[in-house]
Each structure stands twice: as structure tokens, then as C-alpha cells.
Design an enzyme around this catalytic site. Structure first.
Site, short mmCIF file in Angstrom:
data_model
loop_
_atom_site.label_atom_id
_atom_site.label_comp_id
_atom_site.label_asym_id
_atom_site.label_seq_id
_atom_site.Cartn_x
_atom_site.Cartn_y
_atom_site.Cartn_z
N SER A 83 22.78 -8.28 -5.71
CA SER A 83 22.26 -7.77 -4.33
C SER A 83 20.83 -6.48 -4.25
O SER A 83 19.87 -7.34 -4.18
CB SER A 83 23.57 -6.99 -4.06
OG SER A 83 23.55 -6.03 -2.59
N ASP A 139 29.33 -15.58 1.94
CA ASP A 139 28.40 -14.18 1.79
C ASP A 139 28.34 -13.28 2.74
O ASP A 139 27.70 -13.69 4.23
CB ASP A 139 27.21 -14.58 1.10
CG ASP A 139 26.80 -12.52 0.65
OD1 ASP A 139 27.27 -11.31 0.94
OD2 ASP A 139 26.30 -12.49 -0.57
N HIS A 175 30.29 -12.14 -1.54
CA HIS A 175 29.24 -11.73 -2.35
C HIS A 175 29.09 -11.14 -3.63
O HIS A 175 28.38 -11.11 -4.50
CB HIS A 175 28.92 -10.02 -0.89
CG HIS A 175 28.07 -9.24 -1.50
ND1 HIS A 175 26.54 -9.93 -1.39
CD2 HIS A 175 27.38 -7.61 -1.95
CE1 HIS A 175 25.47 -8.83 -1.62
NE2 HIS A 175 26.16 -8.02 -2.31
#
Length: 247
Positions: free
Chosen positions: A99, A195, A225
Site C-alpha cells: 500500500s 480492493d 486490500h
């Protein structure tokens, strides 16, 4: 065992390090996550079984490191990561960025090219302050942010996020999608199609934007995610192994 490194501007950076063969592997976590997360711990176990050198750490304001999360920004966390890599690893490393850690890893590739042997990202979120947060704010929220310096945004992971004016403005100084991005080493981007935080289009945009001769994007249908199911963790390990074999 958690140890501590004296980082930039007196910040104490918490880390766990395994000795082993190189190139070493460095895990870079996400926004408001820490080095005790599923992916970080999984990769440490994977590295231990292989005898691979490995490092995981907490950015300032995260986990066991010193500092206040709300006071931090991309530039601070990039500086933390750079100091950790310079002080705690030897030679080129394979970076695994999750991320926000994907954004940090791309910035590291630009800032410390001689220390990056390869790259694996998981739901990479380059420029998310400008591409995600800022356009998601209403006019009233933007005005409040500029006036008061902070606003609250809901999170799927617990307490609301505090988004600061400094975070937004500093993010604009560290964009990677607005300038050439050269990645002259093996690169594997992993992205789940379910996600809700990082759109699949961002992964496609990154693949199209970055320059490199050994670059692939793997889309996993239905993965979210967190990308932390047993199957997803196995895919991360496979991607790191593939990158290591090509370094």
C-alpha cells in the site's frame, strides 16, 4: 526481538532484523500499519526458513517507533525508511512495499538506486494523498483542512484517519506518477480486484507509467486490500522468490 535505531531528527525507529544471505529483503508497511502485520510476519518466517536476510520496521508514529502519527508525512516516512536501509542492511535489497509502502519503495528506488536490487509491491498506492484523499474531499472538507490543518476520514480498519494539511502538501512534493519513473531491476506488482482502497486502475497506470525491462502485474480476482489470505501470502512469497532469482 525488537531493537531500536536512532533515526532522522531524533526519531527512534523500531525494527526486527534477521541475518542471512543476500540480497536481503526489506518489508515496507502501509499507512498507519506496523511491522506486526500479517504480511510482515509471514515474510520474516519465510526468510528465516530460507536463510535470507530480512528487515521489517515501523515508520515514526507507527507501531513501536517514537513520534506522533498525525505529525508525520510521506517525506518523514521516506527518510525513516532510507535511514533504516542504510544503517541496517548491506548491499542492494529487494523491497516489498504494501500500500503506502509501495509508494515509499518507489521513492527509495529513485533516491537510493544503488541499494535496490528488485521490487515487489502489494496494492501499491503511489501518490494516494493526491489521487485518493484530495479528490475524495468535498469543497467543505478541503476548506476545513486548509483552515484548521486536519480533518477526520472514516476507515475500514478501526478509528477514523486524521488527515492533515501537512500530509497533503508534503505528498505533492513526493509524487512519482507525474515524472519519469525508472525501475531498472525485476519488478512484480500484485493487486486484488476487490480492493476498495486502491483501484485496479492505479495498478494498470503504474505498470504503464514505470520504465523497466522486467516488470509484471498480477491481478488476483476477489482479493481485497489486505491481501493476506493463505493464497495471497503464497503469491507474495512466490513473487519475491522470482525477483531474487532474477537479481
Amino acid at each position: 526481538m525488537t531493537e531500536f535505531l536512532d533515526g532522522p531528527l531524533g526519531r527512534r525507529i523500531a525494527y526486527n532484523r534477521l541475518p542471512g544471505d543476500g540480497p536481503g529483503v526489506v518489508f515496507l508497511g502501509g499507512f498507519k500499519s506496523d511491522m506486526q502485520g500479517t504480511k510482515a510476519v509471514f515474510l520474516e518466517d519465510w526468510a528465516r526458513a530460507r536463510g535470507q536476510a530480512f528487515l521489517r520496521f515501523d515508520y515514526s508514529g507507527h507501531g513501536e517507533s517514537s513520534g506522533n502519527f498525525e505529525a508525520g508525512c510521506i517525506g518523514d516516512w521516506l527518510a525513516d525508511a532510507a535511514v533504516a536501509i542504510e544503517a541496517l542492511t548491506e548491499g542492494p535489497q529487494v523491497l516489498v512495499g504494501s500500500s503506502m509502502g509501495g509508494w515509499i519503495s518507489l521513492l527509495l528506488a529513485r533516491a537510493l538506486p544503488e541499494r535496490v536490487a528488485g521490487l515487489v509491491t502489494v496494492a501499491a498506492a503511489p501518490d494516494f494523498t493526491e489521487r485518493g484523499f484530495w479528490p475524495g474531499f468535498s469543497d467543505l472538507e478541503r476548506a476545513k483542512l486548509m483552515r484548521e490543518g486536519r480533518i477526520l476520514r472514516p476507515s475500514d480498519y478501526g478509528e477514523p484517519y486524521v488527515i492533515t494539511r501537512r500530509l497533503i502538501e508534503d505528498g505533492r512534493d513526493h509524487l512519482v506518477m507525474a515524472a519519469p519513473l525508472n525501475l531498472p531491476f525485476p519488478v512484480r506488482f500484485l493487486q486484488g480486484t476487490a480492493d476498495r482502497d486502491v483501484p485496479v486502475a492505479w495498478a494498470s497506470d503504474l505498470l504503464a507509467h514505470a520504465q523497466g525491462e522486467d516488470m509484471r502485474l498480477l491481478l488476483v480476482k476477489g482479493a481485497d486490500h489486505r491481501f493476506s489470505t493463505d493464497e495471497c501470502l503464497g503469491l507474495i512469497a512466490s513473487a519475491v522468490e522470482e525477483v531474487l532469482e532474477r537479481t
